[in-house]
Scaffold this motif. Structure first.
Motif, PDB file in Angstrom:
ATOM      1  N   GLY A 136       0.808  -1.206   0.000  1.00 23.07           N
ATOM      2  CA  GLY A 136       0.000   0.000   0.000  1.00 23.07           C
ATOM      3  C   GLY A 136       0.844   1.260   0.000  1.00 23.07           C
ATOM      4  N   HIS A 137       1.930   1.258   0.745  1.00 21.49           N
ATOM      5  CA  HIS A 137       2.822   2.429   0.800  1.00 21.49           C
ATOM      6  C   HIS A 137       3.460   2.686  -0.562  1.00 21.49           C
ATOM      7  N   GLN A 138       3.922   1.636  -1.222  1.00 23.70           N
ATOM      8  CA  GLN A 138       4.538   1.790  -2.542  1.00 23.70           C
ATOM      9  C   GLN A 138       3.536   2.322  -3.557  1.00 23.70           C
ATOM     10  N   ILE A 139       2.292   1.832  -3.482  1.00 29.10           N
ATOM     11  CA  ILE A 139       1.257   2.293  -4.405  1.00 29.10           C
ATOM     12  C   ILE A 139       0.962   3.766  -4.186  1.00 29.10           C
ATOM     13  N   ASN A 140       0.792   4.172  -2.939  1.00 29.25           N
ATOM     14  CA  ASN A 140       0.523   5.581  -2.649  1.00 29.25           C
ATOM     15  C   ASN A 140       1.630   6.479  -3.178  1.00 29.25           C
ATOM     16  N   HIS A 141       2.867   6.036  -3.018  1.00 30.68           N
ATOM     17  CA  HIS A 141       4.000   6.832  -3.496  1.00 30.68           C
ATOM     18  C   HIS A 141       3.996   6.911  -5.027  1.00 30.68           C
ATOM     19  N   SER A 142       3.738   5.790  -5.693  1.00 24.90           N
ATOM     20  CA  SER A 142       3.765   5.759  -7.158  1.00 24.90           C
ATOM     21  C   SER A 142       2.626   6.560  -7.775  1.00 24.90           C
ATOM     22  N   LEU A 143       1.482   6.593  -7.087  1.00 25.13           N
ATOM     23  CA  LEU A 143       0.308   7.281  -7.619  1.00 25.13           C
ATOM     24  C   LEU A 143       0.265   8.766  -7.282  1.00 25.13           C
ATOM     25  N   HIS A 144       1.222   9.225  -6.513  1.00 24.59           N
ATOM     26  CA  HIS A 144       1.218  10.628  -6.074  1.00 24.59           C
ATOM     27  C   HIS A 144       1.240  11.572  -7.285  1.00 24.59           C
ATOM     28  N   GLY A 145       0.239  12.421  -7.373  1.00 26.68           N
ATOM     29  CA  GLY A 145       0.162  13.409  -8.450  1.00 26.68           C
ATOM     30  C   GLY A 145      -0.292  12.874  -9.784  1.00 26.68           C
ATOM     31  N   LEU A 146      -0.614  11.565  -9.871  1.00 28.30           N
ATOM     32  CA  LEU A 146      -0.986  10.972 -11.162  1.00 28.30           C
ATOM     33  C   LEU A 146      -2.257  11.606 -11.717  1.00 28.30           C
TER      34      LEU A 146
END
Length: 263
Positions: A136-146
């Motif tokens: 979940g943490h990795q997903i939140n980071h990757s999706l930031h600003g998408l």
């Protein structure tokens, strides 16, 4: 005076286009769709696949797009085995009405049973190493600003608005492809058709849709074997149940809150 100005302003606005599009398969009328008039071949490749008419891109031998005053006719030439499947499908749909048993058959036609996403990907890429699922943490980071970056890929929406879009994202959630249409199902079918023609590896990566996440969209994604579906609107309860059944991770990106990860 104000009324005249309002009329002039409205006359200068670019509106989204849609045309009635008839899909004919080896001379058999299959469906009439309302489509935005572009990327017809992508749509046909995606639509016939997600409808279960074709399995392989080589099943489609030819596509001819013809325009008339009434709309567009897309004539498709398919392999004989696909035509037999089509005829069975058409007969089943024509019988779907009048009694309880026929109604049950109609529902089965809407959501036929599929293999899980993991099974589909194992069959397609059996020689590839499995990539661990992101936390979940990795997903939140990757999706930031998408969400704020999507507009630049939506050329037609920038001109007219009122358009849905479907995106293909790589395993770092970077946008690689975008397809647009006035219909949300059509946009997704166009994207799937584009990916199939380019023989894109979908064992990693994700599909993102700008519309709400309904069960019918999840079903299309499952059939294609994509394990992650991202939407800009929350999923329905049936969409969530179907995603859980088939092993699809749903992610909702709200306008202001953090992404919501289901599964």
């Amino acid at each position: 005076m104000q009324k005249d100005n309002a009329i002039n302003t409205a006359a200068n606005i670019t509106l989204a286009e849609e045309v009635p599009t008839a899909i004919e398969i080896n001379g058999i009328s299959f469906a009439v769709m309302m489509l935005s008039p572009h990327d017809f071949e992508n749509f046909v490749h995606g639509f016939l696949f997600t409808e279960g008419i074709v399995d392989n891109i080589h099943d489609i031998h030819g596509i001819d797009v013809k325009t008339s005053k009434l709309g567009v006719t897309v004539e498709c030439e398919l392999a004989n085995r696909c035509v037999q499947r089509l005829q069975l499908r058409v007969r089943a749909l024509k019988g779907a009405g009048g009694c309880g048993i026929c109604g049950t058959q109609a529902l089965e036609q809407v959501f036929p049973t599929l293999s899980s996403v993991m099974a589909v990907n194992t069959h397609i890429s059996s020689n590839k190493t499995t990539v661990p699922a992101k936390s979940g943490h990795q997903i939140n980071h990757s999706l930031h600003g998408l969400r704020s970056r999507l507009d630049e890929f939506q050329d037609k929406a920038q001109l007219s608005g009122a358009m849905h879009a479907a995106f293909w994202l790589d395993d770092m959630y970077r946008v690689l492809y975008c397809q647009e249409d006035i219909g949300r199902h059509n946009a997704l079918d166009k994207l799937i058709g584009l990916l199939r023609q380019r023989q894109t590896d979908v064992s990693t990566g994700a599909i993102l849709i700008t519309s709400r996440c309904g069960a019918e969209l999840v079903h299309k994604v499952v059939r294609y074997g994509v394990a992650t579906l991202i939407s800009l609107a929350s999923p329905s309860t049936l969409a969530l149940e179907m995603a859980s059944q088939y092993g699809v991770r749903l992610i909702h990106i709200p306008k202001t809150d953090q992404p919501r990860i289901y599964g």
